[in-house]
Design an enzyme around this catalytic site. Structure first.
Site, PDB file in Angstrom:
ATOM      1  N   ASN A  36     -32.455 -15.939 -67.799  1.00 27.07           N
ATOM      2  CA  ASN A  36     -31.202 -15.303 -68.203  1.00 27.07           C
ATOM      3  C   ASN A  36     -31.284 -15.181 -69.717  1.00 27.07           C
ATOM      4  OD1 ASN A  36     -28.688 -14.375 -68.849  1.00 27.07           O
ATOM      5  ND2 ASN A  36     -27.565 -15.802 -67.529  1.00 27.07           N
TER       6      ASN A  36
ATOM      7  N   ARG B 108     -19.624  -3.733 -66.891  1.00 27.73           N
ATOM      8  CA  ARG B 108     -19.070  -4.155 -68.184  1.00 27.73           C
ATOM      9  C   ARG B 108     -19.339  -3.083 -69.256  1.00 27.73           C
ATOM     10  NH1 ARG B 108     -20.794 -10.110 -69.390  1.00 27.73           N
ATOM     11  NH2 ARG B 108     -19.136  -9.840 -70.939  1.00 27.73           N
TER      12      ARG B 108
ATOM     13  N   TYR C 129     -17.307 -15.522 -66.680  1.00 24.23           N
ATOM     14  CA  TYR C 129     -18.455 -16.369 -66.344  1.00 24.23           C
ATOM     15  C   TYR C 129     -18.120 -17.562 -65.443  1.00 24.23           C
ATOM     16  CZ  TYR C 129     -20.501 -13.673 -70.163  1.00 24.23           C
ATOM     17  OH  TYR C 129     -20.943 -12.648 -70.958  1.00 24.23           O
TER      18      TYR C 129
ATOM     19  N   PRO D 213     -29.016 -17.214 -75.592  1.00 26.83           N
ATOM     20  CA  PRO D 213     -27.946 -17.584 -76.514  1.00 26.83           C
ATOM     21  C   PRO D 213     -26.555 -17.641 -75.886  1.00 26.83           C
ATOM     22  CG  PRO D 213     -28.770 -15.386 -76.976  1.00 26.83           C
ATOM     23  CD  PRO D 213     -29.728 -16.009 -76.010  1.00 26.83           C
ATOM     24  N   ASN D 214     -25.842 -18.665 -76.288  1.00 29.01           N
ATOM     25  CA  ASN D 214     -24.436 -18.900 -75.939  1.00 29.01           C
ATOM     26  C   ASN D 214     -24.207 -19.376 -74.507  1.00 29.01           C
ATOM     27  OD1 ASN D 214     -23.270 -18.153 -78.528  1.00 29.01           O
ATOM     28  ND2 ASN D 214     -23.926 -16.072 -78.036  1.00 29.01           N
TER      29      ASN D 214
ATOM     30  N   ALA E 180     -27.625 -12.147 -74.292  1.00 29.07           N
ATOM     31  CA  ALA E 180     -27.512 -10.926 -75.119  1.00 29.07           C
ATOM     32  C   ALA E 180     -28.878 -10.366 -75.515  1.00 29.07           C
ATOM     33  CB  ALA E 180     -26.674 -11.218 -76.360  1.00 29.07           C
TER      34      ALA E 180
ATOM     35  N   ARG F 162     -15.423 -21.144 -72.287  1.00 25.12           N
ATOM     36  CA  ARG F 162     -14.719 -19.936 -72.717  1.00 25.12           C
ATOM     37  C   ARG F 162     -14.995 -18.817 -71.733  1.00 25.12           C
ATOM     38  NH1 ARG F 162     -16.698 -20.640 -78.559  1.00 25.12           N
ATOM     39  NH2 ARG F 162     -15.619 -22.562 -79.025  1.00 25.12           N
TER      40      ARG F 162
ATOM     41  N   GLU G 277     -35.382 -11.685 -63.726  1.00 24.57           N
ATOM     42  CA  GLU G 277     -34.232 -11.530 -64.630  1.00 24.57           C
ATOM     43  C   GLU G 277     -32.949 -11.866 -63.875  1.00 24.57           C
ATOM     44  OE1 GLU G 277     -33.848  -7.565 -66.249  1.00 24.57           O
ATOM     45  OE2 GLU G 277     -31.871  -7.994 -67.098  1.00 24.57           O
TER      46      GLU G 277
ATOM     47  N   HIS H  88     -28.581 -12.517 -64.147  1.00 27.77           N
ATOM     48  CA  HIS H  88     -27.315 -12.468 -64.878  1.00 27.77           C
ATOM     49  C   HIS H  88     -26.191 -12.978 -63.997  1.00 27.77           C
ATOM     50  CE1 HIS H  88     -29.096 -10.406 -68.221  1.00 27.77           C
ATOM     51  NE2 HIS H  88     -29.684  -9.595 -67.355  1.00 27.77           N
TER      52      HIS H  88
HETATM   53  O1  CA2 Z   1     -23.921 -12.259 -67.208  1.00 30.33           O
HETATM   54  C1  CA2 Z   1     -24.830 -12.844 -67.800  1.00 30.33           C
HETATM   55  O2  CA2 Z   1     -25.455 -13.788 -67.312  1.00 30.33           O
HETATM   56  C2  CA2 Z   1     -25.167 -12.435 -69.237  1.00 30.33           C
HETATM   57  O3  CA2 Z   1     -26.569 -12.617 -69.419  1.00 30.33           O
HETATM   58  C3  CA2 Z   1     -24.382 -13.368 -70.144  1.00 30.33           C
HETATM   59  C4  CA2 Z   1     -24.547 -13.023 -71.622  1.00 30.33           C
HETATM   60  C5  CA2 Z   1     -24.258 -11.549 -71.874  1.00 30.33           C
HETATM   61  O4  CA2 Z   1     -24.544 -11.227 -73.230  1.00 30.33           O
HETATM   62  C6  CA2 Z   1     -25.091 -10.651 -70.973  1.00 30.33           C
HETATM   63  O5  CA2 Z   1     -24.726  -9.310 -71.236  1.00 30.33           O
HETATM   64  C7  CA2 Z   1     -24.838 -10.978 -69.520  1.00 30.33           C
HETATM   65  C8  CA2 Z   1     -23.565 -13.851 -72.469  1.00 30.33           C
HETATM   66  C9  CA2 Z   1     -23.818 -15.319 -72.393  1.00 30.33           C
HETATM   67  C10 CA2 Z   1     -22.777 -16.026 -73.201  1.00 30.33           C
HETATM   68  O6  CA2 Z   1     -21.964 -16.770 -72.326  1.00 30.33           O
HETATM   69  C11 CA2 Z   1     -20.772 -17.212 -72.774  1.00 30.33           C
HETATM   70  C12 CA2 Z   1     -20.143 -18.119 -71.965  1.00 30.33           C
HETATM   71  C13 CA2 Z   1     -18.915 -18.613 -72.341  1.00 30.33           C
HETATM   72  C14 CA2 Z   1     -18.329 -18.199 -73.529  1.00 30.33           C
HETATM   73  C15 CA2 Z   1     -18.976 -17.288 -74.330  1.00 30.33           C
HETATM   74  C16 CA2 Z   1     -20.206 -16.793 -73.948  1.00 30.33           C
END
Ligand code: CA2
Length: 149
Positions: free
Chosen positions: A73, A106, A22, A9-10, A76, A17, A97, A99
């Protein structure tokens, strides 16, 4: 070697963003980078993203017999999803896995991965290069390694 890249997701928002966490690379740009590298090393890839937990579970289930390795990946869902963990445990495939960010640097709720114990290994915190490292790792998977599921 056939590798299935799954994104949770996301991750479709990458590059739009939170660039301080990221980076500015979009998911289609990551896919292009991985495709280029995969062609060079003779690997075949499929690259998908879903915001739906059930769809990710279904893709992991369906990967058996079609792919050699899954790179995941779970975003969340990494920290919340027993369903994904069970799907990984049920598949006979090695799941890596991945990330982008260093989840251990974090918030505390990101320190726990429910899927880690059933994954082959983890690649964390190298920015979008984590995906390239996961491709390299996939090429070196030892299918007889036992993951304690
Ligand atoms: O660091 C990673 O790859 C994560 O899997 C990214 C997830 C986060 O919940 C994990 O804890 C770590 C979040 C992905 C959402 O990515 C966004 C990118 C731009 C704006 C908002 C969210």
């Amino acid at each position: 070697m056939k590798i299935l890249f799954l994104n949770g997701p996301n991750l479709n928002l990458l590059g739009q963003r939170e660039p301080e966490i990221y980076g500015r690379t979009t998911l289609p740009e990551i896919e292009a980078k991985i495709r280029e590298r995969a062609t060079k090393v003779g690997a075949e890839i499929d690259f998908r993203q879903s915001n739906l937990e059930g769809e990710l579970v279904a893709w992991i289930q369906q990967a058996k017999g079609k792919f050699d390795v899954v790179v995941l990946n779970a975003a969340a869902y990494t920290h919340t999803s027993i369903a994904l963990r069970d799907a990984i445990a049920a598949t006979g495939l090695p799941v890596i896995e991945v990330h982008i960010s260093n989840v251990h640097a974090r918030e505390e709720f990101r320190h726990k991965s429910l899927i880690a114990p059933v994954c082959y290994g983890q690649i964390i915190g190298f920015g979008v290069h984590s995906y390239v490292l996961a491709l390299e790792a996939s090429l070196n998977v030892n299918v007889s390694k036992k993951v304690d599921k």
